[in-house]
Write a protein that holds these residues in place. Structure first.
Motif, PDB file in Angstrom:
ATOM      1  N   SER A 156      55.094  37.975  40.512  1.00  0.00           N
ATOM      2  CA  SER A 156      54.284  39.207  40.732  1.00  0.00           C
ATOM      3  C   SER A 156      54.604  40.000  41.962  1.00  0.00           C
ATOM      4  O   SER A 156      55.258  39.503  42.829  1.00  0.00           O
ATOM      5  CB  SER A 156      52.785  38.372  40.741  1.00  0.00           C
ATOM      6  OG  SER A 156      52.482  37.609  41.790  1.00  0.00           O
TER       7      SER A 156
ATOM      8  N   ILE B  79      53.642  36.035  36.776  1.00  0.00           N
ATOM      9  CA  ILE B  79      52.873  36.686  35.657  1.00  0.00           C
ATOM     10  C   ILE B  79      53.370  35.992  34.502  1.00  0.00           C
ATOM     11  O   ILE B  79      54.583  35.713  34.352  1.00  0.00           O
ATOM     12  CB  ILE B  79      53.226  38.082  35.552  1.00  0.00           C
ATOM     13  CG1 ILE B  79      52.688  38.833  37.062  1.00  0.00           C
ATOM     14  CG2 ILE B  79      52.683  38.691  34.444  1.00  0.00           C
ATOM     15  CD1 ILE B  79      53.126  40.071  37.140  1.00  0.00           C
TER      16      ILE B  79
ATOM     17  N   ASN C  66      55.458  46.330  36.816  1.00  0.00           N
ATOM     18  CA  ASN C  66      56.211  45.257  37.613  1.00  0.00           C
ATOM     19  C   ASN C  66      57.892  45.678  37.332  1.00  0.00           C
ATOM     20  O   ASN C  66      58.100  45.662  36.093  1.00  0.00           O
ATOM     21  CB  ASN C  66      56.070  43.796  37.130  1.00  0.00           C
ATOM     22  CG  ASN C  66      56.790  42.853  37.812  1.00  0.00           C
ATOM     23  OD1 ASN C  66      58.206  42.800  38.100  1.00  0.00           O
ATOM     24  ND2 ASN C  66      56.077  41.902  38.765  1.00  0.00           N
TER      25      ASN C  66
ATOM     26  N   PHE D 161      47.886  38.211  34.290  1.00  0.00           N
ATOM     27  CA  PHE D 161      48.208  38.486  35.751  1.00  0.00           C
ATOM     28  C   PHE D 161      47.598  37.429  36.736  1.00  0.00           C
ATOM     29  O   PHE D 161      46.803  36.643  36.057  1.00  0.00           O
ATOM     30  CB  PHE D 161      47.900  39.907  36.032  1.00  0.00           C
ATOM     31  CG  PHE D 161      48.827  41.197  35.315  1.00  0.00           C
ATOM     32  CD1 PHE D 161      49.979  41.620  35.905  1.00  0.00           C
ATOM     33  CD2 PHE D 161      48.392  41.603  34.273  1.00  0.00           C
ATOM     34  CE1 PHE D 161      50.719  42.355  35.236  1.00  0.00           C
ATOM     35  CE2 PHE D 161      48.995  42.472  33.415  1.00  0.00           C
ATOM     36  CZ  PHE D 161      50.196  42.866  33.969  1.00  0.00           C
ATOM     37  N   PRO D 162      47.946  37.489  37.912  1.00  0.00           N
ATOM     38  CA  PRO D 162      47.239  36.284  38.573  1.00  0.00           C
ATOM     39  C   PRO D 162      45.755  36.410  38.855  1.00  0.00           C
ATOM     40  O   PRO D 162      45.116  35.377  38.908  1.00  0.00           O
ATOM     41  CB  PRO D 162      47.796  36.616  40.079  1.00  0.00           C
ATOM     42  CG  PRO D 162      49.251  37.152  39.834  1.00  0.00           C
ATOM     43  CD  PRO D 162      48.978  37.869  38.583  1.00  0.00           C
TER      44      PRO D 162
END
Length: 147
Positions: A147, A70, A16, A124-125
């Motif tokens: 994110s 995130i 990211n 993370f998602p």
């Protein structure tokens, strides 16, 4: 989910682009001296919450997921255990878009990991996580990264 030391956060910058800003923030700021509250870094796309969270037992920790952000969670003064269950294994629950959170009620985590100060957990998602499992209150930093 990633569990690692803060020293290795730079190795994850490719995941990211805002992770580079987290690394820069950590170089310029001592998390232990920041006041409790929200500290903006890049508008709504990146900020850090410094908080003292009430420690709870595994059975009392609530699994949660986020769609837009995130989490990089960093315990500052004591170890913290996190429950983990992949999103695909969680039952359907209502998503709160305003707070970017789904809470999974009494669902227990599949597995648990513990971080000590100097370590981090990145969620993370797709990562259901139950934070704040500890025998006492936890001073912690939670970076929220778009994110």
């Amino acid at each position: 989910m990633i569990i690692d030391t803060l020293d290795n956060l730079g190795k994850y910058i490719g995941l990211n682009p805002l992770f580079a800003d987290v690394v820069a923030f950590l170089k310029d700021h001592d998390l232990n001296t920041l006041e409790d509250g929200k500290h903006p870094i890049k508008d709504k796309n990146l900020f850090v919450n410094i908080t003292t969270a009430k420690g709870r037992a595994r059975e009392a920790a609530v699994l949660e997921t986020h769609i837009d952000m995130i989490d990089i969670q960093i315990p500052l003064d004591t170890e913290e255990t996190f429950g983990y269950t992949p999103l695909q294994d969680l039952p359907a629950f209502e998503y709160n878009a305003e707070k970017d959170i789904t809470k999974y009620g009494d669902t227990l985590a599949q597995t648990y990991v513990t971080c000590r100060p100097g370590q981090m957990a990145i969620f993370f998602p797709q990562d259901g996580h139950a934070p704040c499992i500890a025998e006492r209150d936890i001073k912690k930093a939670i970076f929220k990264v778009k994110s």
